[in-house]
Write an enzyme that holds these catalytic residues in place. Structure first.
Site, PDB file in Angstrom:
ATOM      1  CG  HIS A 147      38.164  36.384  32.256  1.00  0.00           C
ATOM      2  ND1 HIS A 147      37.486  37.476  31.947  1.00  0.00           N
ATOM      3  CD2 HIS A 147      38.929  36.581  33.530  1.00  0.00           C
ATOM      4  CE1 HIS A 147      37.256  38.222  32.990  1.00  0.00           C
ATOM      5  NE2 HIS A 147      38.056  37.684  33.891  1.00  0.00           N
ATOM      6  CG  HIS A 149      37.392  35.590  38.278  1.00  0.00           C
ATOM      7  ND1 HIS A 149      36.431  36.795  38.772  1.00  0.00           N
ATOM      8  CD2 HIS A 149      38.078  36.293  37.314  1.00  0.00           C
ATOM      9  CE1 HIS A 149      36.752  37.752  38.060  1.00  0.00           C
ATOM     10  NE2 HIS A 149      37.458  37.609  37.359  1.00  0.00           N
ATOM     11  CD  GLU A 150      41.562  35.349  36.644  1.00  0.00           C
ATOM     12  OE1 GLU A 150      41.541  36.220  37.551  1.00  0.00           O
ATOM     13  OE2 GLU A 150      41.400  35.777  35.217  1.00  0.00           O
ATOM     14  CB  CYS A 205      36.683  41.400  36.996  1.00  0.00           C
ATOM     15  SG  CYS A 205      37.392  40.822  35.192  1.00  0.00           S
TER      16      CYS A 205
HETATM   17  C1  LIG Z   1      40.022  38.669  49.191  1.00  0.00           C
HETATM   18  N1  LIG Z   1      39.335  40.108  48.906  1.00  0.00           N
HETATM   19  C2  LIG Z   1      38.063  39.987  48.565  1.00  0.00           C
HETATM   20  O1  LIG Z   1      37.363  38.839  48.217  1.00  0.00           O
HETATM   21  C3  LIG Z   1      37.292  41.253  48.162  1.00  0.00           C
HETATM   22  C4  LIG Z   1      37.304  42.129  49.218  1.00  0.00           C
HETATM   23  C5  LIG Z   1      36.626  43.624  49.079  1.00  0.00           C
HETATM   24  C6  LIG Z   1      35.982  43.547  47.905  1.00  0.00           C
HETATM   25  C7  LIG Z   1      36.350  42.785  46.822  1.00  0.00           C
HETATM   26  C8  LIG Z   1      35.333  42.902  45.645  1.00  0.00           C
HETATM   27  C9  LIG Z   1      36.945  41.570  46.926  1.00  0.00           C
HETATM   28  N2  LIG Z   1      36.798  40.501  46.061  1.00  0.00           N
HETATM   29  C10 LIG Z   1      38.002  40.236  45.285  1.00  0.00           C
HETATM   30  N3  LIG Z   1      39.231  40.760  45.769  1.00  0.00           N
HETATM   31  C11 LIG Z   1      40.330  40.324  45.132  1.00  0.00           C
HETATM   32  N4  LIG Z   1      41.453  40.793  45.586  1.00  0.00           N
HETATM   33  C12 LIG Z   1      41.578  41.435  46.728  1.00  0.00           C
HETATM   34  C13 LIG Z   1      42.783  42.375  47.083  1.00  0.00           C
HETATM   35  N5  LIG Z   1      43.949  41.768  46.335  1.00  0.00           N
HETATM   36  C14 LIG Z   1      45.189  42.391  46.744  1.00  0.00           C
HETATM   37  C15 LIG Z   1      45.208  43.939  46.910  1.00  0.00           C
HETATM   38  C16 LIG Z   1      46.571  44.608  47.429  1.00  0.00           C
HETATM   39  C17 LIG Z   1      47.742  43.959  47.429  1.00  0.00           C
HETATM   40  C18 LIG Z   1      47.741  42.456  47.015  1.00  0.00           C
HETATM   41  C19 LIG Z   1      46.538  41.765  46.633  1.00  0.00           C
HETATM   42 CL1  LIG Z   1      46.652  40.148  46.362  1.00  0.00          CL
HETATM   43  C20 LIG Z   1      44.008  41.254  44.983  1.00  0.00           C
HETATM   44  C21 LIG Z   1      42.878  40.346  44.816  1.00  0.00           C
HETATM   45  N6  LIG Z   1      40.374  39.574  43.821  1.00  0.00           N
HETATM   46  C22 LIG Z   1      39.036  39.162  43.535  1.00  0.00           C
HETATM   47  N7  LIG Z   1      39.156  38.512  42.455  1.00  0.00           N
HETATM   48  C23 LIG Z   1      37.833  37.658  42.417  1.00  0.00           C
HETATM   49  S1  LIG Z   1      38.306  36.053  41.665  1.00  0.00           S
HETATM   50  C24 LIG Z   1      39.848  36.739  40.885  1.00  0.00           C
HETATM   51  C25 LIG Z   1      40.151  38.030  41.886  1.00  0.00           C
HETATM   52  C26 LIG Z   1      40.978  38.916  41.040  1.00  0.00           C
HETATM   53  O2  LIG Z   1      42.208  39.178  41.089  1.00  0.00           O
HETATM   54  N8  LIG Z   1      40.257  40.196  40.692  1.00  0.00           N
HETATM   55  C27 LIG Z   1      41.029  41.304  40.375  1.00  0.00           C
HETATM   56  N9  LIG Z   1      37.808  39.610  44.106  1.00  0.00           N
HETATM   57 NI    NI Z   2      38.527  38.999  35.688  1.00  0.00          NI
END
Ligand SMILES: CNC(=O)c1cccc(C)c1Nc1nc(N2CCN(c3ccccc3Cl)CC2)nc(N2CSC[C@H]2C(=O)NC)n1
Ligand code: NI
Length: 183
Positions: free
Chosen positions: A157, A153-154, A110
């Site tokens: 929030h 998730h969103e 997050c």
């Molecule tokens: C698929 N990878 C996994 O699951 C995952 C994998 C490992 C660790 C964790 C902890 C994971 N978990 C997780 N990874 C993401 N990202 C992966 C990388 N990515 C991204 C990165 C770079 C360019 C473009 C992009 Cl797109 C951005 C998004 N996002 C979320 N969440 C939870 S729901 C809302 C969403 C969110 O936006 N969080 C800020 N969880």
């Molecule tokens: Ni969040």
């Protein structure tokens, strides 16, 4: 342009508040804000912008995360089956959901949480969301897998819920009953 220093971090009470519904039709101000939120999410996935502005990548952003306690969120991502989603949503509401659950095998991250919080975050595998888009149209989105996870998730929030509230404290890595990992 929204930058990381505008992202509210955990500990700020606004992240634990229930947000207010947005008056529709949305004001120019609310439309401008939601448009900036969507642009931020897009920017956070663009290598040049990430490098230039030290952005943390994300696929969603909710208004309380930029200090606005209103029911609006932005998402921009492609799911694991190459289906793309890009929306600014006002007053999203989960109308129905499956009994089955799903989860991200690597847990969730997050933008408001500057630490790793390991553990499985159980989510409904399928949800139906009603909302009004940035463009003003009422939509009913039937989502599953990664898309369902991101929207839950969103939307959490908007109700003051953080992803780690869902993690099983006794056994964080225990897959929930009746669940399959999102893939
Ligand atoms: C698929 N990878 C996994 O699951 C995952 C994998 C490992 C660790 C964790 C902890 C994971 N978990 C997780 N990874 C993401 N990202 C992966 C990388 N990515 C991204 C990165 C770079 C360019 C473009 C992009 Cl797109 C951005 C998004 N996002 C979320 N969440 C939870 S729901 C809302 C969403 C969110 O936006 N969080 C800020 N969880
Ligand atoms: Ni969040």
């Amino acid at each position: 342009m929204i930058a990381m220093d505008q992202i509210i971090r955990e500990g700020d009470p606004i992240l634990r508040q229930k947000t207010e519904k947005v008056e529709l039709p949305a004001s120019e101000e609310d439309k401008e804000t939601l448009s900036e939120m969507l642009q931020f999410v897009k920017n956070s996935q663009d290598d040049e912008m990430v490098k230039k502005y030290q952005l943390r990548p994300g696929v969603g952003l909710a208004a309380p995360q930029i200090g606005i306690s209103k029911r609006m969120l932005a998402v921009h991502f492609t799911d694991f089956h190459d289906k793309s989603y890009s929306y600014g949503l006002f007053n999203p509401k989960i109308l129905s959901h499956s009994v089955e659950k799903t989860y991200l095998q690597n847990g969730e991250g997050c933008l408001s949480v500057d630490r790793d919080v390991p553990g499985i975050v159980p989510r409904y595998a399928r949800i139906t969301v009603k909302a009004t888009t940035l463009e003003g149209e009422e939509v009913k989105l039937r989502l599953k897998g990664y898309a369902a996870i991101v929207l839950q998730h969103e939307i959490d929030h908007l109700d003051g819920v953080m992803f780690y509230d869902h993690i099983n404290q006794d056994n964080p890595f225990q897959p929930p009953e009746n669940s399959t990992p999102a893939e």
